[in-house]
Design an enzyme around this catalytic site. Structure first.
Site, PDB file in Angstrom:
ATOM      1  N   GLY A 191      47.359  31.368  36.167  1.00 13.36           N
ATOM      2  CA  GLY A 191      46.506  32.211  35.345  1.00 13.36           C
ATOM      3  C   GLY A 191      46.545  33.689  35.658  1.00 13.36           C
TER       4      GLY A 191
ATOM      5  N   HIS B  36      41.714  41.848  45.525  1.00 12.65           N
ATOM      6  CA  HIS B  36      41.106  42.970  44.799  1.00 12.65           C
ATOM      7  C   HIS B  36      39.608  43.118  45.076  1.00 12.65           C
ATOM      8  CE1 HIS B  36      44.651  42.737  41.728  1.00 12.65           C
ATOM      9  NE2 HIS B  36      44.987  43.317  42.854  1.00 12.65           N
TER      10      HIS B  36
ATOM     11  N   ASP C 209      35.521  37.134  41.522  1.00 11.07           N
ATOM     12  CA  ASP C 209      34.436  36.149  41.487  1.00 11.07           C
ATOM     13  C   ASP C 209      34.498  35.276  42.748  1.00 11.07           C
ATOM     14  OD1 ASP C 209      36.068  33.734  41.111  1.00 11.07           O
ATOM     15  OD2 ASP C 209      36.437  34.427  39.061  1.00 11.07           O
TER      16      ASP C 209
ATOM     17  N   SER D 262      48.819  37.319  34.532  1.00 13.55           N
ATOM     18  CA  SER D 262      49.884  37.886  33.705  1.00 13.55           C
ATOM     19  C   SER D 262      50.954  38.557  34.565  1.00 13.55           C
ATOM     20  CB  SER D 262      49.296  38.887  32.708  1.00 13.55           C
ATOM     21  OG  SER D 262      48.709  39.969  33.412  1.00 13.55           O
TER      22      SER D 262
ATOM     23  N   GLN E 179      43.445  37.259  42.918  1.00 10.24           N
ATOM     24  CA  GLN E 179      43.191  38.619  42.418  1.00 10.24           C
ATOM     25  C   GLN E 179      41.773  38.686  41.872  1.00 10.24           C
ATOM     26  OE1 GLN E 179      46.906  40.007  40.035  1.00 10.24           O
ATOM     27  NE2 GLN E 179      47.047  37.790  40.190  1.00 10.24           N
ATOM     28  N   ASN E 180      41.108  37.547  41.797  1.00  6.04           N
ATOM     29  CA  ASN E 180      39.777  37.505  41.178  1.00  6.04           C
ATOM     30  C   ASN E 180      38.716  37.998  42.153  1.00  6.04           C
ATOM     31  OD1 ASN E 180      41.166  36.390  39.119  1.00  6.04           O
ATOM     32  ND2 ASN E 180      40.435  34.303  39.428  1.00  6.04           N
TER      33      ASN E 180
HETATM   34  P1  OAD Z   1      45.216  39.095  33.052  1.00  6.43           P
HETATM   35  O1  OAD Z   1      44.095  39.185  32.063  1.00  6.43           O
HETATM   36  O2  OAD Z   1      46.208  40.206  33.071  1.00  6.43           O
HETATM   37  O3  OAD Z   1      46.036  37.756  32.791  1.00  6.43           O
HETATM   38  C1  OAD Z   1      45.364  36.532  32.591  1.00  6.43           C
HETATM   39  C2  OAD Z   1      46.372  35.417  32.477  1.00  6.43           C
HETATM   40  O4  OAD Z   1      45.640  34.207  32.377  1.00  6.43           O
HETATM   41  C3  OAD Z   1      47.302  35.504  31.259  1.00  6.43           C
HETATM   42  O5  OAD Z   1      48.638  35.240  31.628  1.00  6.43           O
HETATM   43  C4  OAD Z   1      46.749  34.410  30.334  1.00  6.43           C
HETATM   44  O6  OAD Z   1      47.750  33.793  29.531  1.00  6.43           O
HETATM   45  C5  OAD Z   1      46.210  33.420  31.358  1.00  6.43           C
HETATM   46  N1  OAD Z   1      45.172  32.513  30.834  1.00  6.43           N
HETATM   47  C6  OAD Z   1      44.274  32.705  29.835  1.00  6.43           C
HETATM   48  N2  OAD Z   1      43.506  31.609  29.687  1.00  6.43           N
HETATM   49  C7  OAD Z   1      43.921  30.709  30.624  1.00  6.43           C
HETATM   50  C8  OAD Z   1      43.517  29.380  30.974  1.00  6.43           C
HETATM   51  N3  OAD Z   1      42.521  28.750  30.355  1.00  6.43           N
HETATM   52  N4  OAD Z   1      44.179  28.765  31.976  1.00  6.43           N
HETATM   53  C9  OAD Z   1      45.187  29.399  32.633  1.00  6.43           C
HETATM   54  N5  OAD Z   1      45.603  30.635  32.349  1.00  6.43           N
HETATM   55  C10 OAD Z   1      44.988  31.288  31.356  1.00  6.43           C
HETATM   56  O7  OAD Z   1      44.539  38.853  34.477  1.00  6.43           O
HETATM   57  P2  OAD Z   1      45.168  39.030  35.952  1.00  6.43           P
HETATM   58  O8  OAD Z   1      46.639  38.780  35.937  1.00  6.43           O
HETATM   59  O9  OAD Z   1      44.324  38.247  36.874  1.00  6.43           O
HETATM   60  O10 OAD Z   1      42.221  43.964  38.853  1.00  6.43           O
HETATM   61  O11 OAD Z   1      44.910  40.569  36.205  1.00  6.43           O
HETATM   62  C11 OAD Z   1      45.241  41.140  37.443  1.00  6.43           C
HETATM   63  C12 OAD Z   1      44.292  42.261  37.785  1.00  6.43           C
HETATM   64  O12 OAD Z   1      44.211  43.183  36.707  1.00  6.43           O
HETATM   65  C13 OAD Z   1      42.869  41.845  38.020  1.00  6.43           C
HETATM   66  O13 OAD Z   1      42.635  41.352  39.315  1.00  6.43           O
HETATM   67  C14 OAD Z   1      42.092  43.077  37.737  1.00  6.43           C
HETATM   68  C15 OAD Z   1      42.825  43.578  36.523  1.00  6.43           C
HETATM   69  O14 OAD Z   1      42.815  44.918  36.277  1.00  6.43           O
HETATM   70  C16 OAD Z   1      41.203  44.781  39.202  1.00  6.43           C
HETATM   71  O15 OAD Z   1      40.186  44.884  38.549  1.00  6.43           O
HETATM   72  C17 OAD Z   1      41.441  45.553  40.444  1.00  6.43           C
END
Ligand code: OAD
Length: 234
Positions: free
Chosen positions: A175, A104, A89, A177, A86-87
């Protein structure tokens, strides 16, 4: 070779210094998501949206892939790996992963705002020239926009990702949510009996029974997963 599919989210890049979205201090606390990452936000203020992604690109030059990205890339020695991320980067690619599907979009690309998926309009920016200027146009004469799937827009790569999930022999979630659909629904395409591992330091609801939860950061969790899957101590 067994097929391993990894669904990754912002958490895998956290240890590289890129903010996640929904954690405390995350990006969506600082910038209203509706303003900078939705289709309506783009229509309301394209300059603000392009500036937001110009800034995200600038940050990308200061960060490096971390151990979790590298360990995932190294699993290609043992498995037929597909990374569904979903990243936006490019850290998976920079760590050596060769099969990366960006659900994304991609930060280093820009495209037409009239037809974002027209391949002839997608341009890759360079380090020397990564800022979109106000009023800058795509090849088709429409405003140049980030190659990012905004909220309210379809996710063109979801069918490819769903097929990959349905073919997986091992499925790994790192990583994320699992708040954002359709990405969060991919786990439901995994065949029953296929092992599912979830790496995250916080509790995440995968909406599935039988998930092996590795409650660690991405780098520590990937080291543990590597040991579990290959027997190698890394
Ligand atoms: P989130 O910010 O919703 O979730 C990040 C997850 O990473 C959480 O479950 C954290 O607990 C976990 N986390 C934090 N630090 C970590 C670490 N060091 N190691 C492992 N996990 C860790 O991000 P996404 O689920 O990626 O979309 O969000 C999904 C989408 O929402 C993104 O692609 C973006 C956003 O809106 C768009 O911009 C289109």
């Amino acid at each position: 070779m067994k097929k391993l599919v990894a669904l990754t989210g912002a958490g895998i890049s956290a240890e590289s210094g890129i903010s996640t979205f929904r954690d405390a201090g995350g990006l969506w606390e600082k910038y209203p998501v509706q303003q900078v990452a939705s289709h309506d936000g783009w229509l309301a203020d394209p300059v603000l949206v392009n500036n937001f992604y110009n800034e995200r690109r600038r940050q990308l030059f200061d960060v490096e892939p971390n151990r979790a990205h590298r360990l995932l890339a190294q699993l290609e020695h043992h498995f037929d790996v597909a990374v569904v991320t979903q990243n936006v980067d490019n850290l998976h690619e920079r760590a050596g992963s060769t099969n990366v599907i960006h659900l994304h979009g991609e930060l280093m690309k820009v495209t037409s705002s009239r037809n974002p998926d027209d391949p002839t309009c997608i341009e890759t920016l360079t380090r020397d020239n990564f800022e979109v200027q106000p009023g800058q146009l795509a090849k088709d004469g429409s405003l140049l926009r980030p190659y990012i799937v905004f909220f309210q827009e379809a996710v063109p790569m979801i069918d490819v990702a769903a097929t990959l999930a349905s073919l997986a022999d091992i499925f790994v979630i790192i990583g994320t949510s699992l708040n954002v659909y359709p990405a969060a629904g991919l786990v439901h395409y995994v065949r029953s009996g296929v092992p599912i591992y979830l790496i995250d330091p916080k509790d995440v609801d995968a909406h599935m029974a039988d998930v092996t939860f590795i409650r660690k950061t991405a780098s520590e969790g990937m080291a543990e997963l590597t040991r579990l899957l290959t027997g190698e101590t890394v």
